[in-house]
Design an enzyme around this catalytic site. Structure first.
Site, PDB file in Angstrom:
ATOM      1  N   ARG A 236      -7.870   0.265   6.458  1.00 21.34           N
ATOM      2  CA  ARG A 236      -7.826   0.468   5.105  1.00 21.34           C
ATOM      3  C   ARG A 236      -8.713  -0.312   4.105  1.00 21.34           C
ATOM      4  NH1 ARG A 236      -3.867   3.673   2.482  1.00 21.34           N
ATOM      5  NH2 ARG A 236      -2.118   4.097   3.691  1.00 21.34           N
TER       6      ARG A 236
ATOM      7  N   THR B 297       0.854  -1.214  -0.112  1.00 23.64           N
ATOM      8  CA  THR B 297      -0.006  -0.041   0.081  1.00 23.64           C
ATOM      9  C   THR B 297       0.957   1.203  -0.156  1.00 23.64           C
ATOM     10  OG1 THR B 297      -1.677  -1.375   1.173  1.00 23.64           O
ATOM     11  CG2 THR B 297      -1.841   1.139   1.170  1.00 23.64           C
TER      12      THR B 297
ATOM     13  N   LYS C 198       0.928  -9.893   8.827  1.00 18.51           N
ATOM     14  CA  LYS C 198       1.341  -8.642   8.853  1.00 18.51           C
ATOM     15  C   LYS C 198       0.074  -7.918   9.742  1.00 18.51           C
ATOM     16  CE  LYS C 198       2.421  -4.020   7.119  1.00 18.51           C
ATOM     17  NZ  LYS C 198       2.599  -3.283   5.833  1.00 18.51           N
TER      18      LYS C 198
ATOM     19  N   TYR D 294      -2.278 -10.129   5.306  1.00 20.14           N
ATOM     20  CA  TYR D 294      -1.959  -8.892   5.697  1.00 20.14           C
ATOM     21  C   TYR D 294      -3.180  -8.241   6.200  1.00 20.14           C
ATOM     22  CZ  TYR D 294      -0.808  -3.483   5.149  1.00 20.14           C
ATOM     23  OH  TYR D 294      -0.669  -2.088   5.505  1.00 20.14           O
TER      24      TYR D 294
ATOM     25  N   ILE E  81       6.833  -4.940   9.453  1.00 19.82           N
ATOM     26  CA  ILE E  81       7.023  -4.468   8.118  1.00 19.82           C
ATOM     27  C   ILE E  81       6.878  -2.803   8.319  1.00 19.82           C
ATOM     28  CG2 ILE E  81       6.033  -4.395   5.740  1.00 19.82           C
ATOM     29  CD1 ILE E  81       5.726  -7.496   6.089  1.00 19.82           C
TER      30      ILE E  81
ATOM     31  N   TYR F 133     -12.834  -2.947   0.513  1.00 12.92           N
ATOM     32  CA  TYR F 133     -14.227  -2.534   0.262  1.00 12.92           C
ATOM     33  C   TYR F 133     -15.198  -3.424   0.218  1.00 12.92           C
ATOM     34  CZ  TYR F 133     -17.534   0.209  -2.675  1.00 12.92           C
ATOM     35  OH  TYR F 133     -18.724   0.810  -2.842  1.00 12.92           O
TER      36      TYR F 133
END
Length: 292
Positions: A140, A46, A164, A135, A206, A109
């Site tokens: 987000r 991202t 992550k 992840y 990360i 989304y």
């Protein structure tokens, strides 16, 4: 999966003022991290503004990083999305020579159920032999992948080797650390919580800020992995303000401003992102100038 322990960095994509990819700056950034203690590099996450990178640019970015890295550090490639079939198509058609693992973001989304998360990542795990780092970043994606789902995937698929976790949720970290299989890695995706996660039994980070201060940040994480809380927190406290600053408006505009102050790349970002405000740029510039 020893290669994913320590400090990974989610590389930005440097742009020139005309918003074309600045490959010279990318080479400089990669070498800067390799030479200053970063343990592995994450491509096209991202933070790389992957949503506004074309397929052609992505391939050229991958090629340049592989060539520059020259097998010095492990490389992780971001391969994810909310169209499971397209993710599988990429896994089955892309040349992964030189790539050591993939980072696959939870579907954004669409807001799937926990069973939807499981089936999405099951399909991905069955489509590749590469090690997969899940992840989870609900800020987000708009939906949290719960620890039970992550642990279920870890138990069911040998190539699901790590998560992550970036929910900025201390209790969720603890649950993952408590329930995970012995060899499954819990990697912090929250720069502000990374040291605490490492001290609690996590496998590292990360990081976003790590690419600007790789020597200091990787030293801090190594202290955490070794249980040296006093030494680790001494560095953490020095970096608290800049971690807050880079996420104050948006990522990666914040980290790009830091990198511009360090002379590594321009601060330019692609719409819908915009430069950091003059006020934030001033705070970042002051921090960088005084950082020792």
């Amino acid at each position: 999966m020893q290669k994913f322990i320590g400090t990974g960095v989610a590389l930005i994509t440097p742009f020139k003022e005309d918003l074309s990819v600045d490959f010279d700056a990318l080479v400089q950034l990669v070498n800067f991290n390799i030479e200053n203690g970063t343990d592995y590099l994450v491509i096209n996450g991202t933070t790389a503004e992957s949503a506004t990178i074309t397929k052609e640019e992505k391939q050229e970015i991958i090629n340049v990083i592989i060539k520059t890295n020259n097998k010095r550090l492990p490389l992780v490639l971001g391969v994810g999305g909310n169209n499971t079939a397209l993710v599988i198509e990429e896994l089955q058609t892309r040349d992964f020579t030189g790539i050591d693992g993939i980072l696959s973001v939870a579907p954004y989304y669409s807001k799937p159920t926990q069973e939807g998360f499981y089936q999405h990542f099951k399909a991905i795990a069955q489509a590749t032999d590469l090690p997969i780092i899940l992840y989870n970043v609900p800020g987000r994606t708009a939906k949290n992948m719960e620890p039970a789902t992550t642990i279920r995937l870890a138990n069911d698929f040998a190539n699901v080797v790590a998560v992550k976790e970036a929910g900025n949720n201390q209790q969720q970290y603890y649950t993952l650390l408590k329930d995970k299989p012995a060899d499954f890695l819990i990697i912090s995706g929250d720069d502000d919580m990374a040291l605490g996660v490492a001290l609690a039994g996590g496998s590292g980070v990360i990081s976003v800020i790590g690419q600007a201060f790789p020597k200091e940040f990787s030293t801090m994480i190594n202290h955490g992995l070794q249980g040296n809380n006093i030494e680790g927190y001494a560095i953490h406290y020095k970096m608290m303000d800049i971690i807050d600053y880079i996420f104050e408006e948006n990522n990666p505009a914040g980290i790009k401003t830091v990198l511009e102050e360090l002379g590594i790349c321009k601060k330019d970002v692609r719409l819908p992102l915009v430069h950091t405000s003059a006020e934030l740029q001033s705070k970042i510039a002051k921090f960088v100038a005084n950082f020792k």
